[in-house]
Write a protein that holds these residues in place. Structure first.
Motif, PDB file in Angstrom:
ATOM      1  N   PHE A  91       0.837  -1.201   0.000  1.00 59.13           N
ATOM      2  CA  PHE A  91       0.000   0.000   0.000  1.00 59.13           C
ATOM      3  C   PHE A  91       0.872   1.252   0.000  1.00 59.13           C
ATOM      4  O   PHE A  91       0.650   2.173  -0.802  1.00 59.13           O
ATOM      5  CB  PHE A  91      -0.936   0.001   1.207  1.00 59.13           C
ATOM      6  N   GLU A  92       1.850   1.292   0.874  1.00 57.01           N
ATOM      7  CA  GLU A  92       2.729   2.465   0.956  1.00 57.01           C
ATOM      8  C   GLU A  92       3.473   2.698  -0.357  1.00 57.01           C
ATOM      9  O   GLU A  92       3.598   3.850  -0.806  1.00 57.01           O
ATOM     10  CB  GLU A  92       3.707   2.309   2.114  1.00 57.01           C
ATOM     11  N   LYS A  93       3.944   1.641  -0.988  1.00 62.81           N
ATOM     12  CA  LYS A  93       4.658   1.770  -2.264  1.00 62.81           C
ATOM     13  C   LYS A  93       3.710   2.272  -3.358  1.00 62.81           C
ATOM     14  O   LYS A  93       4.086   3.140  -4.169  1.00 62.81           O
ATOM     15  CB  LYS A  93       5.286   0.428  -2.658  1.00 62.81           C
ATOM     16  N   ALA A  94       2.497   1.751  -3.384  1.00 64.81           N
ATOM     17  CA  ALA A  94       1.518   2.196  -4.379  1.00 64.81           C
ATOM     18  C   ALA A  94       1.157   3.670  -4.170  1.00 64.81           C
ATOM     19  O   ALA A  94       1.008   4.422  -5.145  1.00 64.81           O
ATOM     20  CB  ALA A  94       0.267   1.320  -4.323  1.00 64.81           C
ATOM     21  N   MET A  95       1.026   4.088  -2.917  1.00 66.92           N
ATOM     22  CA  MET A  95       0.769   5.504  -2.626  1.00 66.92           C
ATOM     23  C   MET A  95       1.923   6.362  -3.114  1.00 66.92           C
ATOM     24  O   MET A  95       1.723   7.427  -3.709  1.00 66.92           O
ATOM     25  CB  MET A  95       0.557   5.718  -1.125  1.00 66.92           C
ATOM     26  N   GLU A  96       3.136   5.901  -2.858  1.00 63.37           N
ATOM     27  CA  GLU A  96       4.326   6.633  -3.289  1.00 63.37           C
ATOM     28  C   GLU A  96       4.357   6.766  -4.817  1.00 63.37           C
ATOM     29  O   GLU A  96       4.636   7.847  -5.347  1.00 63.37           O
ATOM     30  CB  GLU A  96       5.571   5.910  -2.794  1.00 63.37           C
ATOM     31  N   MET A  97       4.068   5.678  -5.507  1.00 61.29           N
ATOM     32  CA  MET A  97       4.073   5.710  -6.968  1.00 61.29           C
ATOM     33  C   MET A  97       3.005   6.667  -7.505  1.00 61.29           C
ATOM     34  O   MET A  97       3.258   7.433  -8.438  1.00 61.29           O
ATOM     35  CB  MET A  97       3.846   4.302  -7.530  1.00 61.29           C
ATOM     36  N   TYR A  98       1.816   6.636  -6.908  1.00 62.11           N
ATOM     37  CA  TYR A  98       0.755   7.543  -7.343  1.00 62.11           C
ATOM     38  C   TYR A  98       1.134   8.991  -7.042  1.00 62.11           C
ATOM     39  O   TYR A  98       0.913   9.880  -7.857  1.00 62.11           O
ATOM     40  CB  TYR A  98      -0.578   7.168  -6.678  1.00 62.11           C
ATOM     41  N   GLY A  99       1.723   9.225  -5.891  1.00 60.87           N
ATOM     42  CA  GLY A  99       2.175  10.573  -5.550  1.00 60.87           C
ATOM     43  C   GLY A  99       3.204  11.097  -6.540  1.00 60.87           C
ATOM     44  O   GLY A  99       3.140  12.243  -6.981  1.00 60.87           O
ATOM     45  N   LYS A 100       4.139  10.245  -6.924  1.00 60.32           N
ATOM     46  CA  LYS A 100       5.148  10.646  -7.913  1.00 60.32           C
ATOM     47  C   LYS A 100       4.503  10.940  -9.261  1.00 60.32           C
ATOM     48  O   LYS A 100       4.890  11.888  -9.954  1.00 60.32           O
ATOM     49  CB  LYS A 100       6.215   9.559  -8.057  1.00 60.32           C
ATOM     50  N   TYR A 101       3.524  10.135  -9.633  1.00 62.35           N
ATOM     51  CA  TYR A 101       2.800  10.391 -10.884  1.00 62.35           C
ATOM     52  C   TYR A 101       2.133  11.772 -10.834  1.00 62.35           C
ATOM     53  O   TYR A 101       2.223  12.549 -11.783  1.00 62.35           O
ATOM     54  CB  TYR A 101       1.747   9.307 -11.135  1.00 62.35           C
ATOM     55  N   CYS A 102       1.468  12.069  -9.726  1.00 64.74           N
ATOM     56  CA  CYS A 102       0.783  13.362  -9.603  1.00 64.74           C
ATOM     57  C   CYS A 102       1.763  14.520  -9.659  1.00 64.74           C
ATOM     58  O   CYS A 102       1.461  15.562 -10.257  1.00 64.74           O
ATOM     59  CB  CYS A 102      -0.033  13.400  -8.317  1.00 64.74           C
ATOM     60  N   ILE A 103       2.941  14.365  -9.067  1.00 65.91           N
ATOM     61  CA  ILE A 103       3.971  15.402  -9.133  1.00 65.91           C
ATOM     62  C   ILE A 103       4.434  15.601 -10.579  1.00 65.91           C
ATOM     63  O   ILE A 103       4.550  16.730 -11.062  1.00 65.91           O
ATOM     64  CB  ILE A 103       5.161  15.080  -8.208  1.00 65.91           C
ATOM     65  N   ARG A 104       4.679  14.501 -11.288  1.00 67.56           N
ATOM     66  CA  ARG A 104       5.106  14.607 -12.690  1.00 67.56           C
ATOM     67  C   ARG A 104       4.057  15.314 -13.535  1.00 67.56           C
ATOM     68  O   ARG A 104       4.371  16.140 -14.367  1.00 67.56           O
ATOM     69  CB  ARG A 104       5.373  13.211 -13.289  1.00 67.56           C
ATOM     70  N   ARG A 105       2.789  14.979 -13.289  1.00 69.57           N
ATOM     71  CA  ARG A 105       1.688  15.589 -14.059  1.00 69.57           C
ATOM     72  C   ARG A 105       1.543  17.077 -13.769  1.00 69.57           C
ATOM     73  O   ARG A 105       1.149  17.842 -14.624  1.00 69.57           O
ATOM     74  CB  ARG A 105       0.373  14.874 -13.750  1.00 69.57           C
TER      75      ARG A 105
END
Length: 108
Positions: A91-105
């Motif tokens: 869960f924590e890794k998936a949150m991190e990945m989604y957060g990074k995606y949102c930052i890139r966007r």
């Protein structure tokens, strides 16, 4: 993908004794984390309930974080702490990945 589809997936791959209402409450917690921690929403503006047909803020492929949250809650409450550790890390890794995606966007 709807919250019902997430619940159906979790129930199919990890049978458990918890009812849909309980899982919707847990998914509401996970959605609140996504909205506050990643989207920067105020906790005052987070819904206290979600419905089965509601669509989560995190979309495919990032919506898997909701399933991981359910896995973690199920594992914890069934006292399967080894599995809980793995599920919560996922869960924590998936949150991190989604957060990074949102930052890139956002270009931040």
């Amino acid at each position: 993908m709807t919250f019902k589809q997430i619940i159906d997936y979790v129930d199919a791959v990890r049978p458990n004794p918890f009812d849909t209402d309980t899982k919707l409450k847990w998914l509401c917690e996970a959605e609140g984390l996504v909205l506050c921690e990643i989207h920067g929403k105020s906790a005052d503006n987070i819904r206290e309930q979600i419905g089965e047909e509601d669509i989560p803020a995190a979309f495919l492929p990032y919506s898997r974080l909701y399933a991981y949250y359910l896995f973690a809650m199920i594992d914890f409450l069934l006292s399967d702490y080894d599995r809980y550790k793995i599920s919560s890390e996922m869960f924590e890794k998936a949150m991190e990945m989604y957060g990074k995606y949102c930052i890139r966007r956002s270009g931040v």
